[in-house]
Scaffold this motif. Structure first.
Motif, PDB file in Angstrom:
ATOM      1  N   GLU A 199      71.681 105.431 -11.067  1.00 27.06           N
ATOM      2  CA  GLU A 199      71.022 103.938 -10.316  1.00 27.06           C
ATOM      3  C   GLU A 199      70.083 104.434  -9.153  1.00 27.06           C
ATOM      4  OE1 GLU A 199      74.754 103.160 -12.786  1.00 27.06           O
ATOM      5  OE2 GLU A 199      74.863 103.332 -10.648  1.00 27.06           O
ATOM      6  N   PHE A 200      69.286 103.762  -8.888  1.00 29.62           N
ATOM      7  CA  PHE A 200      68.084 103.471  -8.058  1.00 29.62           C
ATOM      8  C   PHE A 200      67.871 102.225  -7.884  1.00 29.62           C
ATOM      9  CE2 PHE A 200      63.895 103.474  -6.791  1.00 29.62           C
ATOM     10  CZ  PHE A 200      64.021 103.804  -5.250  1.00 29.62           C
ATOM     11  N   ASP A 201      68.712 101.466  -6.683  1.00 27.01           N
ATOM     12  CA  ASP A 201      68.096 100.299  -6.626  1.00 27.01           C
ATOM     13  C   ASP A 201      67.565  99.798  -5.058  1.00 27.01           C
ATOM     14  OD1 ASP A 201      70.290  99.409  -9.019  1.00 27.01           O
ATOM     15  OD2 ASP A 201      72.023  99.481  -7.598  1.00 27.01           O
ATOM     16  N   VAL A 202      67.043  98.640  -5.308  1.00 23.39           N
ATOM     17  CA  VAL A 202      66.256  98.296  -3.815  1.00 23.39           C
ATOM     18  C   VAL A 202      66.071  96.686  -4.119  1.00 23.39           C
ATOM     19  CG1 VAL A 202      63.654  98.211  -3.836  1.00 23.39           C
ATOM     20  CG2 VAL A 202      63.904  99.663  -4.359  1.00 23.39           C
ATOM     21  N   TYR A 203      66.142  96.701  -2.079  1.00 21.42           N
ATOM     22  CA  TYR A 203      66.585  94.774  -2.011  1.00 21.42           C
ATOM     23  C   TYR A 203      65.318  95.154  -1.473  1.00 21.42           C
ATOM     24  CZ  TYR A 203      71.287  96.193  -3.474  1.00 21.42           C
ATOM     25  OH  TYR A 203      72.154  95.788  -4.330  1.00 21.42           O
ATOM     26  N   PHE A 204      64.286  93.907  -0.880  1.00 22.26           N
ATOM     27  CA  PHE A 204      63.916  93.675   0.033  1.00 22.26           C
ATOM     28  C   PHE A 204      63.466  92.535   0.103  1.00 22.26           C
ATOM     29  CE2 PHE A 204      62.525  92.778  -3.985  1.00 22.26           C
ATOM     30  CZ  PHE A 204      62.190  91.665  -4.273  1.00 22.26           C
ATOM     31  N   LEU A 205      62.677  91.789   1.691  1.00 25.16           N
ATOM     32  CA  LEU A 205      62.729  90.918   2.654  1.00 25.16           C
ATOM     33  C   LEU A 205      61.418  90.589   2.953  1.00 25.16           C
ATOM     34  CD1 LEU A 205      64.305  88.256   3.460  1.00 25.16           C
ATOM     35  CD2 LEU A 205      65.411  89.931   5.495  1.00 25.16           C
ATOM     36  N   THR A 206      60.633  89.774   2.925  1.00 26.49           N
ATOM     37  CA  THR A 206      59.438  89.159   3.167  1.00 26.49           C
ATOM     38  C   THR A 206      59.544  87.797   4.424  1.00 26.49           C
ATOM     39  OG1 THR A 206      58.812  88.074   1.322  1.00 26.49           O
ATOM     40  CG2 THR A 206      58.722  90.794   1.195  1.00 26.49           C
ATOM     41  N   LEU A 207      58.282  88.386   5.337  1.00 22.30           N
ATOM     42  CA  LEU A 207      58.661  86.880   5.648  1.00 22.30           C
ATOM     43  C   LEU A 207      56.910  86.302   5.998  1.00 22.30           C
ATOM     44  CD1 LEU A 207      61.545  87.098   7.927  1.00 22.30           C
ATOM     45  CD2 LEU A 207      61.062  85.243   6.678  1.00 22.30           C
ATOM     46  N   PRO A 208      56.288  85.934   5.230  1.00 20.98           N
ATOM     47  CA  PRO A 208      54.955  85.832   5.500  1.00 20.98           C
ATOM     48  C   PRO A 208      54.333  84.477   6.572  1.00 20.98           C
ATOM     49  CG  PRO A 208      55.328  84.671   2.998  1.00 20.98           C
ATOM     50  CD  PRO A 208      57.153  85.397   3.406  1.00 20.98           C
ATOM     51  N   ILE A 209      54.144  84.671   7.031  1.00 22.44           N
ATOM     52  CA  ILE A 209      53.257  83.818   8.499  1.00 22.44           C
ATOM     53  C   ILE A 209      52.247  83.818   8.049  1.00 22.44           C
ATOM     54  CG2 ILE A 209      53.644  83.554  10.953  1.00 22.44           C
ATOM     55  CD1 ILE A 209      55.931  85.574  11.359  1.00 22.44           C
ATOM     56  N   THR A 210      51.924  81.960   8.195  1.00 22.25           N
ATOM     57  CA  THR A 210      50.307  82.220   8.037  1.00 22.25           C
ATOM     58  C   THR A 210      49.680  81.082   8.764  1.00 22.25           C
ATOM     59  OG1 THR A 210      50.515  82.084   5.439  1.00 22.25           O
ATOM     60  CG2 THR A 210      48.548  80.653   6.447  1.00 22.25           C
ATOM     61  N   LEU A 211      48.942  81.581   9.869  1.00 23.85           N
ATOM     62  CA  LEU A 211      48.151  80.180  11.264  1.00 23.85           C
ATOM     63  C   LEU A 211      47.271  80.547  11.054  1.00 23.85           C
ATOM     64  CD1 LEU A 211      50.247  82.204  13.729  1.00 23.85           C
ATOM     65  CD2 LEU A 211      51.324  79.920  12.794  1.00 23.85           C
ATOM     66  N   GLU A 212      46.961  78.888  11.911  1.00 27.98           N
ATOM     67  CA  GLU A 212      44.887  79.668  11.256  1.00 27.98           C
ATOM     68  C   GLU A 212      44.075  80.521  11.992  1.00 27.98           C
ATOM     69  OE1 GLU A 212      41.580  75.971  12.284  1.00 27.98           O
ATOM     70  OE2 GLU A 212      43.853  75.860  12.808  1.00 27.98           O
ATOM     71  N   GLY A 213      43.772  80.654  10.843  1.00 24.76           N
ATOM     72  CA  GLY A 213      42.950  81.873  11.068  1.00 24.76           C
ATOM     73  C   GLY A 213      43.611  83.450  10.988  1.00 24.76           C
ATOM     74  N   PHE A 214      44.610  83.258  10.725  1.00 25.19           N
ATOM     75  CA  PHE A 214      45.519  84.276  10.972  1.00 25.19           C
ATOM     76  C   PHE A 214      46.774  84.465  10.126  1.00 25.19           C
ATOM     77  CE2 PHE A 214      49.136  87.048  12.859  1.00 25.19           C
ATOM     78  CZ  PHE A 214      48.674  88.488  12.776  1.00 25.19           C
ATOM     79  N   LYS A 215      46.983  85.184   9.933  1.00 22.76           N
ATOM     80  CA  LYS A 215      48.167  85.584   8.255  1.00 22.76           C
ATOM     81  C   LYS A 215      48.997  86.833   8.428  1.00 22.76           C
ATOM     82  CE  LYS A 215      49.851  85.396   4.225  1.00 22.76           C
ATOM     83  NZ  LYS A 215      49.062  84.699   2.202  1.00 22.76           N
TER      84      LYS A 215
END
Length: 492
Positions: A199-215
């Motif tokens: 098998e080939f398994d993938v685990y992932f985590l993302t933390l999108p941060i949105t501020l005024e004029g910037f992401k």
């Protein structure tokens, strides 16, 4: 074809009717239909086939064994059906038919049945909160700025996965965590009473941060790769490539061949950056580091960097100028010390709909040259969203890139294996090689849901005879690569 689609539609409506009767389920249908012709000259810079893997033991057929058929007519039909119980629960079923006229499904007599399920997932929100769970066969991408189409690691394709998303701070911070099983060669039972890691398994985590004029989106992914998964015969990015090309090192093919460990870890860490505070000037960038097989033999290890950046000006109604560039580590002079290229799984990266990369082509079949952005660096410019005439929009893009790979590394593996699929001329470039390409893409909106699309492409490359051999290199100098694709797109 009509009989096949009728059966499929009857089945979908029957399911919908049954669901409506049982739980007042709402059925929503969307989809698209493409019919287009493609003319390609000098595909793969030669007009011949690239190398391809024949089996999961590493057997292969070298490049230049088949010649191109320059003109084909493609047809694709997709139907996505959502069975919506309420605002919190739904199930999606997506089916697809795709082939060329005169072949398979579109054969004049006795057509082959080739309906493919490409989406099948359950999506719901946990009671009393905004945590959303998606389980099943779904479109999946690791983070990358949309300026570059999609992820260079894994983007724009389907995977059997479980994904959980939740807002942490409304409109500011969210989290997405997921698990995907990319490969499982033997499924329920291994072939003998000895268990193997297939098998080939993938685990992932993302933390999108949105501020005024910037992401910014910091993210990470961990892959657990079994030694006996079918890396050679499972498809990956570009023409005739596989997971073996994108994940393994060239040293894997040196004696002793293969990986020593039954399982190895792969990992990626990165961040995406979007700055809109200077609007109408917008800035984009991605930084990624990836590594794999670090606990295995030195020759089997692989690691490297990938960085891209772009800027666009959106202050004009009639066009959007864009400039961009990228840089990626490449192979050093030895394959015995592993690979210095970042591993990937399935790339869907490319700026400006570039003809060079497998990215955002709408008429996608035979739509690009499949150049590998990993192990190269380059620059380019695009005039996007050109619109001087009502309902007519165009895009013009030019890209120039060079390789970051030592000629000795590619030459050494070619000397050992001959023409092979791991390194492909025109896809993997040495430090002495370059490729340039241009595309002009046009869309005319005939009706709200119906458009006429034309995509054109040109590519020229310079390749080393001492690396690829006289036959392939000489053939590449006989003419540049050209593409003309035109057809109709209906979305409903």
């Amino acid at each position: 074809m009509k009989r096949i689609l009728t059966i499929a539609l009857v089945a979908v409506f029957a399911l919908g009717a049954f669901a409506s009767a049982q739980a007042a389920t709402e059925v929503k249908m969307t989809g698209d239909a493409f019919v287009y012709g493609t003319f390609n000259a000098n595909q793969n810079f030669t007009g011949w086939s690239t190398g391809s893997w024949d089996n999961n033991n590493g057997g292969y057929t070298g490049a230049g064994t088949q010649t191109e058929d320059r003109f084909q007519i493609w047809e694709r039909f997709r139907l996505r059906t959502d069975f919506v119980a309420n605002e919190a629960v739904k199930f999606r079923l997506g089916i697809k038919v795709q082939d060329t006229w005169g072949h398979g499904t579109f054969t004049a007599a006795n057509p082959a049945v080739s309906i493919e399920v490409y989406q099948a997932f359950l999506q719901f929100k946990l009671p009393g909160c905004d945590i959303e769970v998606t389980a099943g066969l779904q479109d999946l991408s690791l983070p990358q700025t949309a300026f570059f189409t999609d992820s260079v690691v894994f983007g724009g394709d389907r995977a059997a996965a479980l994904v959980v998303s939740s807002p942490l701070i409304p409109d500011t911070l969210a989290v997405t965590a997921g698990f995907a099983r990319m490969l499982d060669k033997n499924r329920t039972y291994d072939t003998t009473t000895t268990q193997v890691a297939d098998e080939f398994d993938v685990y992932f985590l993302t933390l999108p941060i949105t501020l005024e004029g910037f992401k910014v989106t910091p993210w990470g992914a961990l892959g657990v790769a079994g030694r006996d998964a079918n890396y050679f015969t499972a498809g990956s990015y570009g023409p005739n490539s596989s997971f073996a090309d994108s994940l393994l090192s060239a040293g894997t093919f040196l004696t002793p061949t293969g990986m020593r460990n039954a399982q190895n870890a792969y990992w990626w860490a990165g961040g995406t950056f979007e700055v809109t505070a200077l609007d109408p000037i917008k800035l984009y960038a991605d930084v990624i580091y990836g590594a794999g097989n670090q606990g295995d033999r030195k020759k089997d290890q692989r690691s490297g960097w990938f960085i891209d950046a772009g800027v666009e000006y959106t202050g004009w109604d009639v066009l959007t100028p864009q400039v961009f560039g990228w840089w990626s580590t490449g192979e050093d002079s030895s394959n015995r010390n592993g690979s210095e290229r970042m591993p990937s799984i399935l790339s869907n990266w490319g700026p400006g709909n570039s003809f060079l990369f497998d990215d955002s082509q709408e008429l996608l079949k035979q739509g690009n040259m499949g150049v590998n952005p990993i192990g190269s660096y380059g620059i380019g410019a695009s005039l996007n969203n050109i619109s001087f005439i009502e309902k007519l929009s165009q895009r013009v893009t030019f890209v120039y890139l060079r390789g970051n790979n030592s000629p000795n590394a590619i030459r050494g593996l070619n000397a050992l294996m001959g023409s092979n699929p791991y390194f492909t001329m025109g896809r993997d470039l040495t430090t002495n090689e370059y490729v340039m390409g241009a595309n002009i893409d046009t869309t005319y909106q005939i009706y709200e849901n119906l458009s006429a699309v034309m995509e054109t492409g040109w590519a020229h490359g310079q390749f080393q005879t001492s690396v690829w051999g006289h036959r392939l290199a000489a053939k590449s100098r006989e003419g540049d690569a050209w593409k003309l694709a035109a057809g109709l797109v209906y979305k409903f």
